[in-house]
Design an enzyme around this catalytic site. Sequence first.
Site, PDB file in Angstrom:
ATOM      1  N   GLY A   1       4.278   1.011   4.902  1.00 40.62           N
ATOM      2  CA  GLY A   1       3.583   0.542   3.527  1.00 40.62           C
ATOM      3  C   GLY A   1       3.496  -1.045   3.903  1.00 40.62           C
TER       4      GLY A   1
ATOM      5  N   GLY B   1       0.982  -1.118   0.158  1.00 42.63           N
ATOM      6  CA  GLY B   1       0.142   0.068  -0.078  1.00 42.63           C
ATOM      7  C   GLY B   1       0.973   1.252   0.146  1.00 42.63           C
TER       8      GLY B   1
ATOM      9  N   GLY C   1       6.639  -3.294   5.258  1.00 45.37           N
ATOM     10  CA  GLY C   1       6.487  -2.834   6.713  1.00 45.37           C
ATOM     11  C   GLY C   1       6.899  -1.269   6.810  1.00 45.37           C
ATOM     12  N   LEU C   2       8.036  -0.943   7.570  1.00 45.62           N
ATOM     13  CA  LEU C   2       8.268   0.178   7.973  1.00 45.62           C
ATOM     14  C   LEU C   2       9.709   0.853   7.438  1.00 45.62           C
ATOM     15  CD1 LEU C   2      10.283   0.486  10.459  1.00 45.62           C
ATOM     16  CD2 LEU C   2       8.642  -0.926  11.750  1.00 45.62           C
TER      17      LEU C   2
ATOM     18  N   CYS D   1       5.440   9.904  -0.078  1.00 44.45           N
ATOM     19  CA  CYS D   1       3.948   9.336   0.465  1.00 44.45           C
ATOM     20  C   CYS D   1       3.056  10.094  -0.402  1.00 44.45           C
ATOM     21  CB  CYS D   1       3.923   9.455   2.000  1.00 44.45           C
ATOM     22  SG  CYS D   1       5.463   8.621   2.520  1.00 44.45           S
TER      23      CYS D   1
END
Length: 222
Positions: free
Chosen positions: A139, A71, A150-151, A168
């Site tokens: 994400g 995402g 992940g981060l 983003c």
Amino acid sequence: MSLPLKIRRLGRQPYEVTWKAMSAFTDARGPDTPDELWLLEHDPVFTLGQAGKMEHVLAPGDIPVVPVDRGGQVTYHGPGQIVGYPLIDLRRAGVGVRELVNKIEQAIIDTLEHWNIGAERMDGAPGVYVAGAKVAALGLRVRRGCSFHGLAFNVDMDLEPYHRINPCGYKGLAVTQVLDLGGPSRLADVEDTLVEEFCRQFGFVAEPAAPVIPELPARVAV
């Protein structure tokens, strides 16, 4: 009863190799596969989420742009940034996707608090912010009830590449890092605290694992 979480510190890794490995890990895992958290740095790369728009990639220059199956929009990974990939069976951990995001964000917020850095969420924009500047991006992808991707947590890096994108998907979004906020520059120091806070959020017990991407069993022919 606390669940184990294998912690793999993988050092610096190429992006696409790691992406394929965590995707394969997610596809191969069974109901008894222990959850893992991979911590690493990436070679410089821009990644563009599933709904990402190339218009947010302004001037990538010599840094590759990789469309991926997570995402979110576009972000940057590079040396000096902690990338964390939580490979978690959400049903077994008893969390939904929204709670997964909230707990990861809270683990980062609580990590920063160790250095008296006040961080917060921002409505409608996943990640962690300090005075309106983004210090960590999220994400994620969930497949077969298990999370991957992940981060990305900025610690001590060259922030210039963020000027080449709308971070983003937000034009002019300020980006910051732990060192500039008065925290440590060593990734290992921040990783140690992040692991502690991450496990506290989810009720995991950290178990050090070999610092290599795990070998997957060969698929059985049928």
